[in-house]
Scaffold this motif. Sequence first.
Motif, PDB file in Angstrom:
ATOM      1  N   ALA A 125      65.426  -0.141  24.083  1.00  0.00           N
ATOM      2  CA  ALA A 125      65.357  -0.080  25.208  1.00  0.00           C
ATOM      3  C   ALA A 125      64.314   1.221  25.410  1.00  0.00           C
ATOM      4  O   ALA A 125      64.854   2.229  24.665  1.00  0.00           O
ATOM      5  CB  ALA A 125      66.138  -0.127  25.987  1.00  0.00           C
ATOM      6  N   LEU A 126      63.352   1.222  26.223  1.00  0.00           N
ATOM      7  CA  LEU A 126      62.506   2.466  26.338  1.00  0.00           C
ATOM      8  C   LEU A 126      62.843   3.063  27.623  1.00  0.00           C
ATOM      9  O   LEU A 126      62.455   2.203  28.588  1.00  0.00           O
ATOM     10  CB  LEU A 126      61.172   1.776  26.196  1.00  0.00           C
ATOM     11  N   ALA A 127      62.785   4.338  27.534  1.00  0.00           N
ATOM     12  CA  ALA A 127      62.851   4.959  28.641  1.00  0.00           C
ATOM     13  C   ALA A 127      61.768   5.054  29.688  1.00  0.00           C
ATOM     14  O   ALA A 127      60.563   4.986  28.996  1.00  0.00           O
ATOM     15  CB  ALA A 127      63.377   6.788  28.360  1.00  0.00           C
ATOM     16  N   ASP A 128      62.142   5.032  30.846  1.00  0.00           N
ATOM     17  CA  ASP A 128      60.802   5.033  31.677  1.00  0.00           C
ATOM     18  C   ASP A 128      60.303   6.598  32.186  1.00  0.00           C
ATOM     19  O   ASP A 128      59.336   6.895  32.204  1.00  0.00           O
ATOM     20  CB  ASP A 128      61.168   4.399  33.138  1.00  0.00           C
ATOM     21  N   GLU A 129      61.512   7.717  31.768  1.00  0.00           N
ATOM     22  CA  GLU A 129      61.150   8.970  32.124  1.00  0.00           C
ATOM     23  C   GLU A 129      61.998   9.518  31.100  1.00  0.00           C
ATOM     24  O   GLU A 129      62.901   9.215  30.541  1.00  0.00           O
ATOM     25  CB  GLU A 129      61.343   9.545  33.348  1.00  0.00           C
ATOM     26  N   GLY A 130      61.367  10.956  31.044  1.00  0.00           N
ATOM     27  CA  GLY A 130      62.448  11.833  30.242  1.00  0.00           C
ATOM     28  C   GLY A 130      62.131  11.926  28.539  1.00  0.00           C
ATOM     29  O   GLY A 130      61.110  10.861  28.326  1.00  0.00           O
ATOM     30  N   SER A 131      62.914  12.690  27.833  1.00  0.00           N
ATOM     31  CA  SER A 131      62.517  12.576  26.367  1.00  0.00           C
ATOM     32  C   SER A 131      63.693  12.547  25.583  1.00  0.00           C
ATOM     33  O   SER A 131      64.887  12.888  25.941  1.00  0.00           O
ATOM     34  CB  SER A 131      61.869  13.855  25.932  1.00  0.00           C
ATOM     35  N   ILE A 132      63.698  11.793  24.278  1.00  0.00           N
ATOM     36  CA  ILE A 132      65.025  11.520  23.568  1.00  0.00           C
ATOM     37  C   ILE A 132      64.525  11.867  22.234  1.00  0.00           C
ATOM     38  O   ILE A 132      63.353  11.527  21.696  1.00  0.00           O
ATOM     39  CB  ILE A 132      65.172  10.067  23.498  1.00  0.00           C
ATOM     40  N   SER A 133      65.323  12.543  21.595  1.00  0.00           N
ATOM     41  CA  SER A 133      65.148  12.893  20.000  1.00  0.00           C
ATOM     42  C   SER A 133      66.571  12.495  19.471  1.00  0.00           C
ATOM     43  O   SER A 133      67.567  12.680  19.980  1.00  0.00           O
ATOM     44  CB  SER A 133      64.728  14.201  19.669  1.00  0.00           C
ATOM     45  N   VAL A 134      66.449  11.663  18.166  1.00  0.00           N
ATOM     46  CA  VAL A 134      67.520  11.579  17.418  1.00  0.00           C
ATOM     47  C   VAL A 134      67.170  12.078  15.932  1.00  0.00           C
ATOM     48  O   VAL A 134      66.359  11.716  15.245  1.00  0.00           O
ATOM     49  CB  VAL A 134      67.749  10.113  17.408  1.00  0.00           C
ATOM     50  N   LEU A 135      68.220  12.811  15.601  1.00  0.00           N
ATOM     51  CA  LEU A 135      68.228  13.482  14.227  1.00  0.00           C
ATOM     52  C   LEU A 135      66.651  14.134  13.770  1.00  0.00           C
ATOM     53  O   LEU A 135      66.108  14.344  12.864  1.00  0.00           O
ATOM     54  CB  LEU A 135      68.190  12.176  13.136  1.00  0.00           C
ATOM     55  N   GLY A 136      66.331  14.811  15.165  1.00  0.00           N
ATOM     56  CA  GLY A 136      65.111  15.542  15.061  1.00  0.00           C
ATOM     57  C   GLY A 136      63.776  14.819  15.088  1.00  0.00           C
ATOM     58  O   GLY A 136      62.881  15.083  15.218  1.00  0.00           O
TER      59      GLY A 136
END
Lengths: 271, 308
Positions: free
Chosen positions: B65-76
């Motif tokens: 699922a893709l975020a409409d706003e904001g930022s996501i990081s996983v394991l850098g």
Amino acid sequence: MSAVSESAGSGASGRRVGRLEPAALAGVMSRDVAIFGRYWKATTFSSIVQPTIYLLAFGLGLGKFIPHILHVKYEAYVATGVVATAVLFSSAFPGMFNTFIRWQFQRTYDAMLAAPVDTEELITAEMLWVSLRAGVYGLAPLLVGFFFGLQPEAGMLLVPLIGFVTGFGFVGFGVTVAAIAKTIDNFNYITSAVLTPMFLVAGTFFPLSNLPAGIRAIAYVNPLYHCVQLVRDASLGNLHTGDLGHAGVLIVFALLMWRLAISQLGRRLID
Amino acid sequence: MAGEGDRAAGGAVPAISLRGVVKRFGQIVAVNGLDLEVPSGVCFGLLGPNGAGKSTTMRMLTAQALADEGSISVLGFQLPGESKQSRLEMGVVPQLDNLDVELTCRQILTVFSRLYRVPRAERAAAVQRALEIANLTGRADTIVRELSGGMRRRLLVARGLIHRPRLVLLDEPTVGLDPQVRQELWSLIDNLRSEGVTVLMSTHYIEEAERLADTVAVMSAGRIIAQGTPAELVAAHAGKQVLEVYGPPERLAEVSALAAGNGWSSRRSGPAVAILRAEDLDGAAPEGVRRPSNLEDAFVALTGEEIE
């Protein structure tokens, strides 16, 4: 950000990750191979029985009245024509049904997309597997045809390749239909309104030359027609430069359907 | 490229970081300004009622699922662009069983060992190890359709561990399981943490979060409303003691009114009224049973929602 990342990745894996990675395609296809291991007998049985029935019904039945079409023995005409039918049904149907079932009912695609596989790789691998299988099973009508008087010909070695390209287009068509369909029952519309006429008006059982011009024009945009012509010319030793046109249509059809399947199913697999 | 510097920093990089993440489905806002940071090496519990946005959050972490706003990081790695890199090093155990029912345990694990790029020479050993984790070595060649619900769930977990991931996402790992199978999975999750694997687990079972999670974040209506160790959350939101008053419905209504009148925090808890922070009550306290506060009390105080 480009899908083809030039990043070296983090230290732990140090792996470059790009588009259409062979390892991802092979992984997805290894699942298809494992499933095929359970069903190959049924698949092989029907791929032999179906052309046999066509050849018995049309060859022995109609062939008594129509010994030749365009100087081709009628049994040979039907056996070569039915290759395209076999390819159509062994690619469009898995494209529709397997895609819908794995995506919506079994959630197999959800499971695989949580692994390092993207939608482009998943859909491409599924299409590759189905079309490889369709290409190989496209030989079945020729094998059956040998028992009805079809003569072996070197050009027949091209048939799996023709079947592969045609199958790639039709499985892409099936995947696209599955992506757009609201329910699995909607496939009935496609089967009766698109696939059945397509397989009848392709020069499989009778030549198109005597049909009204309007219908002939439709046949020319029918990829199956081009598959039938190419298979028949290759199998009867009649390949000529005009066949490059048929091959070109099939290749363009395959590429268009590939991208269409990825764009249509791809955006529905990701919320 | 973003995130490159973070990665070089090594251990300081959080395993998961979400900043101001919003996800809408049409008119529905499933995730509403979510900020969440999961440090490396912990078992992190995402606790919330059904519909709080936990599963949507989990799906965003795999870029399904893709975020409409904001930022996501996983394991850098920045999502969604670098999601495939992060997925190489993380395992996912979904809430809904999506095993291939037509294949055997061994076949499923082998397919996923390839999808997770386990080198050819190591695949057989990885499959064997996963079968041992799932306690399914005796059922390796059984078709999934013939396995019990508990076996299937263990296989689902083992499938996500086939490549020795650094990070494991568990979405409601024990929902719908009987108590014995739940215990088995809990010890499996506990083992992961002791091996240093980061675990993010969503759950709506209080006991699960209380037993397993080092840190719990309470999620409600698409955002985090409280975070801390289970003990901290209990102390901060439910105090030390709870007074449970039992009685017929009229008596319970009376006690509720009394609590409201005195400004005590209370709730109906099955056949009783539970009054929080009973240690602060003066002589006006009604007769009842005192017990230590637990995470459920804190959860209900926070979300206003009863759970199972």
